[in-house]
Design a protein around this motif. Structure first.
Motif, PDB file in Angstrom:
ATOM      1  N   PHE B 215       0.830  -1.201   0.000  1.00 22.19           N
ATOM      2  CA  PHE B 215       0.000   0.000   0.000  1.00 22.19           C
ATOM      3  C   PHE B 215       0.867   1.255   0.000  1.00 22.19           C
ATOM      4  N   PHE B 216       1.846   1.302   0.921  1.00 29.39           N
ATOM      5  CA  PHE B 216       2.685   2.500   1.011  1.00 29.39           C
ATOM      6  C   PHE B 216       3.549   2.668  -0.238  1.00 29.39           C
ATOM      7  N   VAL B 217       4.078   1.535  -0.725  1.00 28.86           N
ATOM      8  CA  VAL B 217       4.900   1.600  -1.932  1.00 28.86           C
ATOM      9  C   VAL B 217       4.085   2.174  -3.098  1.00 28.86           C
ATOM     10  N   LEU B 218       2.835   1.734  -3.236  1.00 26.32           N
ATOM     11  CA  LEU B 218       2.008   2.203  -4.347  1.00 26.32           C
ATOM     12  C   LEU B 218       1.620   3.672  -4.174  1.00 26.32           C
ATOM     13  N   MET B 219       1.311   4.081  -2.940  1.00 25.90           N
ATOM     14  CA  MET B 219       0.929   5.484  -2.702  1.00 25.90           C
ATOM     15  C   MET B 219       2.057   6.422  -3.124  1.00 25.90           C
ATOM     16  N   VAL B 220       3.305   6.071  -2.732  1.00 30.67           N
ATOM     17  CA  VAL B 220       4.449   6.896  -3.116  1.00 30.67           C
ATOM     18  C   VAL B 220       4.801   6.651  -4.592  1.00 30.67           C
ATOM     19  N   GLY B 221       4.772   5.372  -4.980  1.00 28.54           N
ATOM     20  CA  GLY B 221       5.274   4.983  -6.302  1.00 28.54           C
ATOM     21  C   GLY B 221       4.440   5.528  -7.434  1.00 28.54           C
ATOM     22  N   LEU B 222       3.111   5.541  -7.293  1.00 24.07           N
ATOM     23  CA  LEU B 222       2.277   6.032  -8.391  1.00 24.07           C
ATOM     24  C   LEU B 222       2.534   7.513  -8.616  1.00 24.07           C
ATOM     25  N   GLY B 223       2.821   8.246  -7.517  1.00 22.09           N
ATOM     26  CA  GLY B 223       3.184   9.657  -7.652  1.00 22.09           C
ATOM     27  C   GLY B 223       4.428   9.813  -8.518  1.00 22.09           C
ATOM     28  N   ILE B 224       5.413   8.928  -8.293  1.00 19.62           N
ATOM     29  CA  ILE B 224       6.653   8.999  -9.063  1.00 19.62           C
ATOM     30  C   ILE B 224       6.406   8.581 -10.507  1.00 19.62           C
ATOM     31  N   VAL B 225       5.573   7.553 -10.698  1.00 23.71           N
ATOM     32  CA  VAL B 225       5.237   7.138 -12.060  1.00 23.71           C
ATOM     33  C   VAL B 225       4.473   8.255 -12.781  1.00 23.71           C
ATOM     34  N   ALA B 226       3.711   9.047 -12.005  1.00 22.18           N
ATOM     35  CA  ALA B 226       2.916  10.120 -12.612  1.00 22.18           C
ATOM     36  C   ALA B 226       3.785  11.304 -13.020  1.00 22.18           C
ATOM     37  N   VAL B 227       4.950  11.457 -12.389  1.00 20.97           N
ATOM     38  CA  VAL B 227       5.766  12.648 -12.642  1.00 20.97           C
ATOM     39  C   VAL B 227       6.193  12.784 -14.108  1.00 20.97           C
ATOM     40  N   PRO B 228       6.743  11.725 -14.756  1.00 19.33           N
ATOM     41  CA  PRO B 228       7.170  11.922 -16.146  1.00 19.33           C
ATOM     42  C   PRO B 228       6.052  12.388 -17.067  1.00 19.33           C
ATOM     43  N   THR B 229       4.837  11.852 -16.861  1.00 24.70           N
ATOM     44  CA  THR B 229       3.696  12.334 -17.643  1.00 24.70           C
ATOM     45  C   THR B 229       3.572  13.834 -17.484  1.00 24.70           C
ATOM     46  N   GLY B 230       3.612  14.279 -16.223  1.00 19.01           N
ATOM     47  CA  GLY B 230       3.519  15.698 -15.938  1.00 19.01           C
ATOM     48  C   GLY B 230       4.655  16.466 -16.594  1.00 19.01           C
ATOM     49  N   LEU B 231       5.852  15.892 -16.523  1.00 22.17           N
ATOM     50  CA  LEU B 231       7.031  16.566 -17.075  1.00 22.17           C
ATOM     51  C   LEU B 231       6.897  16.778 -18.579  1.00 22.17           C
ATOM     52  N   ILE B 232       6.549  15.696 -19.276  1.00 21.10           N
ATOM     53  CA  ILE B 232       6.466  15.790 -20.735  1.00 21.10           C
ATOM     54  C   ILE B 232       5.318  16.715 -21.123  1.00 21.10           C
ATOM     55  N   SER B 233       4.200  16.570 -20.423  1.00 19.04           N
ATOM     56  CA  SER B 233       3.045  17.428 -20.683  1.00 19.04           C
ATOM     57  C   SER B 233       3.414  18.888 -20.490  1.00 19.04           C
ATOM     58  N   SER B 234       4.075  19.170 -19.363  1.00 15.36           N
ATOM     59  CA  SER B 234       4.459  20.537 -19.031  1.00 15.36           C
ATOM     60  C   SER B 234       5.460  21.076 -20.053  1.00 15.36           C
ATOM     61  N   ALA B 235       6.422  20.222 -20.463  1.00 14.24           N
ATOM     62  CA  ALA B 235       7.423  20.651 -21.443  1.00 14.24           C
ATOM     63  C   ALA B 235       6.772  20.917 -22.797  1.00 14.24           C
ATOM     64  N   LEU B 236       5.825  20.051 -23.200  1.00 14.00           N
ATOM     65  CA  LEU B 236       5.149  20.254 -24.476  1.00 14.00           C
ATOM     66  C   LEU B 236       4.340  21.550 -24.476  1.00 14.00           C
TER      67      LEU B 236
END
Lengths: 263, 263, 263, 263
Positions: B215-236
């Motif tokens: 549970f804890f790994v997923l709560m933190v981990g999904l945030g990290i997995v979500a970051v690149p999406t945000g990064l590329i979106s923000s850069a585009l």
């Protein structure tokens, strides 16, 4: 023992911020961390030959002694020692060596604790130092700060959603699958695996009611799972915009100053 | 052998940037790539009739000879031959034909290497040429460049997270499932499958501790997995904004120039 | 019975907006909700010792009585009682206690309804009050309002997509797997599990046609699943921008007012 | 037969854009679509009693006759009949009724085609008409148009990635699992299920090489899967910004016009 000047130079080396010897020390330590992680990982594989195990143990002792020396030197050269010891990096440095001495002590006391040994792997956290001085980490930090309150509320919403999903599925599936959905805590496991879309397939609803309920949970739940992505994305955009606005404002200010100078 | 003028015209045809014959050559080559991919894919299916296999082999020889001719011509017409050979597209062109000659050589030497034959499929990379001159690829490139450092740090964070997750789950699950979580490398497989939310279901925690840790790994981990999406979106977003700002600045400059001309 | 002043003070306490006693009441109630959730969750675990069960039941009665008292006081101090009872928070407060009395009544009537008991867990919704006065929730609300129509159309598209996917896969897979894809409703379950990328692995296509169809469904479907993320992200960005524009506009207005004052 | 005026009024009713009778006709047709979808869905469930089947068949005939009448009227009132027949909505309207007559014809010819019958469910596409006049759909359309070229390149990249992943995993896993990874097409199924993170768990790598390869595929692949989300999000942001800029520009223009008027 050593002069203040030598101490300051030593500190510069350990910090690894300057080119030359400090940079070399830095890369040697990074190399040791990576080497240490690899050996500790291999060490857990069952059935490796005893000679390999012996080599891994010896190399682990050598690496830990080097890390201990490094930790000692860092404490020694720190202007405020206690502050360093209880700082984020100080604690990480301690975590990197403490499990070795704990297992050593437990081993001498006749207790075998493999679990504690595994914690030595946490020295991988020291690799975070690689990103210590980057502008990116500062931007991340700022974005997380901007979205902090929102992320907290998202966490609250997620917890509430997990409980509501677990309660509902328990109601639908418990009569049909008394093993898989034995209790609310068991159902919470299902709720988490489903809402994160991991979907191992060890538990899943089989009744029509449970499946229709899953539909509604996923329709609402994926929206909530999508929110943090949006939050971090939105916060990162704002940080970037603030940065470019600040640059622009500075340029305008400089131009105005010049203009007045001319006048 | 041939005149410089003929060589230049040949280069134009092969580059496929001009309308007319060059465009036709271009589409023939794309068609051959697609045809070749399909035949190579079919070729791996077990139990196809021997006549079909023979036809596939012959057509593969013909296609590879055409690609070899094309590669030779490209090297021949290139102004700086070595530079073309070691360029990105030059290497891709070589990858498209090399496995054929390697398997041929190995086959003559009596060695059957099906693996190498499969690499012929990598000629699909040549389809990337379709996007070579598009403005979109340039925008992608710029967005990736903007987010490069951030993506590197995300990769570092992901690796650290994977190791921390694997270490933790090994501690929790190894006693209960000594087969599935036999070692840290085995646990790394679980960590990767879980944090990417693929969740095959071949390994999953069964202890209460392991599930709470997940549970804890997923709560933190999904945030990290979500970051690149945000990064590329923000850069585009930023690249698009820069483009429209540049257009606006140009318009303003033109208007000012006109204004001064009037004055 | 009590004076209007005492009533007003009681209301302030229950609202928990002021520091001092109100804040303490607030935290006690939050603590009771969390305690109650934990006990209700434990209560569903099969095979817990009877003494533990008895203790859980008694503590549940005490907690529910406190919540009932709180509900009664809230109704009593509300300026418009019916309005409070049918407000969002009023209904949540009722949901938190109603299942207890319903199961009590059913139990006295000799009917055992475990399902209704589980609904007591819905009192977790009261934790939403933690976020009641936060600026974040207002921002969320505004973002959802901005994206409301778009989210509705996305829901419509998702439903249509689910039906189209279920119809198609039923056509491809029913002859090969008459059990797993027994009907369109069964296929809908597959469509939902696949398009949300949960992928339990209880049903999946095995025919070549079904797999190729799945490819097209996923290519289109993931784009639709990605849209709400984009919508909420885009709406949240806009809300933030509006907020900073409003602040800027205010600053400019103040400056202008000062400028006029000087003139 | 009927006057031009009556024809025009009939057209208004069928279009459902005006309040009054047209709106009622619209809602009746929507209700019939939903009813028809539900009955067709239930019809595929095996083991329903024969009377229910008979009722479903009769109601299906009635509904299809109404839809046929509607289609006939739409063709009749259309100013350019062929244009309506081959328009998007015209084709959808035809798809909604054609399978009924095809299965009827095949049934009379003694052929039972359940597959074709399932296609009647595609009349759910008619529900898209609900969103026909919404501003949201226009915004979606504009966002997709903005991101069109980028989405096409993303599709190309995804296809290339799928082939590279399938080729690689075939090389690693075929010797160990000759059944699951029997050929490149089989491996393509794995590649798709993994890169979309669906992860049914029917095929997964078991060799160390295959798992490490999967790691690299996922690290690159999730970035590519994340791109379309970013693209659509970024495009939707731009559409919103353009809309608010247009509103602003209009306001400024109006103000300037007033200013000149005053001067």
């Amino acid at each position: 023992m050593i002069s203040a000047e030598a101490k300051a130079r030593l500190k510069t080396y350990l910090d690894g911020r300057e080119s030359g010897p400090g940079r070399i020390v830095d890369w040697i330590l990074i190399g040791l961390i990576v080497y240490s992680i690899i050996t500790l990982t291999i060490d857990t594989i069952p059935g490796i030959p005893p000679e390999a195990t012996r080599f891994l143990r010896i190399s682990e002792i050598v690496v830990t002694l080097i890390f201990t020396l490094e930790y000692g030197l860092r404490v020694y050269v720190a202007p405020q020692r206690l502050r360093y010891i209880f700082s984020f990096w100080g604690l990480i440095d301690l975590i990197a060596i403490a499990p070795f001495y704990i297992t050593l002590g437990l081993g001498l006391a006749g207790i075998d604790m493999r679990g504690v040994r595994a914690f030595r792997l946490l020295r991988i956290l020291r690799l975070l130092k690689l990103a210590r001085y980057s502008r990116t980490l500062a931007r991340f930090h700022r974005a997380f700060q901007l979205a902090r309150e929102e992320l907290a509320i998202y966490l609250l919403l997620t917890l509430i959603l997990l409980f509501v999903a677990a309660t509902g599925i328990y109601y639908f599936e418990n009569p049909a699958q008394p093993e898989a959905f034995a209790s609310i805590p068991h159902s919470l496991w299902w709720a988490m695996v489903t809402l994160t879309t991991v979907g191992y397939g060890d538990v899943y609803p089989i009744t029509a009611g449970g499946r229709i309920f899953t539909f509604f949970v996923l329709m609402v739940g994926l929206g909530i799972v999508a929110v943090p992505t949006g939050l971090i994305s939105s916060a990162l955009s704002q940080v970037r915009r603030e940065e470019s606005d600040a640059r622009l404002a500075q340029l305008v200010a400089e131009e105005n100053a010049e203009g007045k100078g001319d006048g």
